[in-house]
Design an enzyme around this catalytic site. Structure first.
Site, PDB file in Angstrom:
ATOM      1  N   CYS A  89       0.889  -1.349   0.012  1.00 42.80           N
ATOM      2  CA  CYS A  89       0.132  -0.128   0.029  1.00 42.80           C
ATOM      3  C   CYS A  89       0.898   1.202   0.084  1.00 42.80           C
ATOM      4  CB  CYS A  89      -0.937  -0.058   1.177  1.00 42.80           C
ATOM      5  SG  CYS A  89      -2.076  -1.295   1.301  1.00 42.80           S
ATOM      6  N   CYS A 117      -1.713   0.224  11.166  1.00 48.59           N
ATOM      7  CA  CYS A 117      -1.371  -0.499   9.569  1.00 48.59           C
ATOM      8  C   CYS A 117      -2.004   0.242   8.686  1.00 48.59           C
ATOM      9  CB  CYS A 117      -2.206  -1.745   9.716  1.00 48.59           C
ATOM     10  SG  CYS A 117      -2.306  -2.866   8.173  1.00 48.59           S
TER      11      CYS A 117
END
Length: 148
Positions: A89, A117
């Site tokens: 990501c 996260c």
């Protein structure tokens, strides 16, 4: 001056033809991007890892299982191509170097230290997007990511 690029797809490999930078006498540059599917073995390994880590860390998967599925598949792809589950990501100038350093390998340092996260794979119970699940099946991953 308008820049234009044309692309084509051949056998699962995408080609992007970029125009010359300065003079017309220069040759065109090509950027090659392969559409890489991670191995089923790596997807299964990352699925099991994710479930175990969610249980150990007291975190949950996102209420939208497609987020979980895409992140697990991205981790599996990086495991296959880089040898490490580099966070899928984030943007990296040099993925191989980042994977070697380990800071962004899952679970990344921010996750281990602060339970943060970036991918929304592991969410604390107080997070608005946290679901009730700490598990996902291989079939769910396949179904969710089949048309991506």
């Amino acid at each position: 001056m308008t820049l234009q690029a044309t692309s084509c797809n051949f056998g699962g490999i995408s080609y992007l033809r970029c125009p010359p930078k300065a003079s017309p006498s220069r040759r065109h540059r090509f950027v090659v991007r392969a559409n890489v599917e991670p191995s089923e073995k790596s997807v299964e390994i990352m699925r099991k890892f994710s479930e175990q880590y969610a249980n150990r860390s007291g975190t949950y998967f996102c209420m939208d299982k497609s987020v979980t599925a895409v992140v697990i598949k991205g981790l599996a792809e990086h495991r296959d191509t880089l040898g490490a589950p580099l966070c899928p990501c984030r943007h990296y100038d040099d993925k191989a170097a980042e994977a070697g350093q380990g800071f962004w390998n899952c679970p990344c340092v921010p996750m281990r230290e602060r339970k943060e996260c970036h991918c929304m794979l592991f969410l604390t119970p107080d997070n608005d997007f946290a679901g009730q699940d700490k598990s996902i099946t291989l079939e769910e991953i396949k179904e969710t990511t089949a048309n991506m």
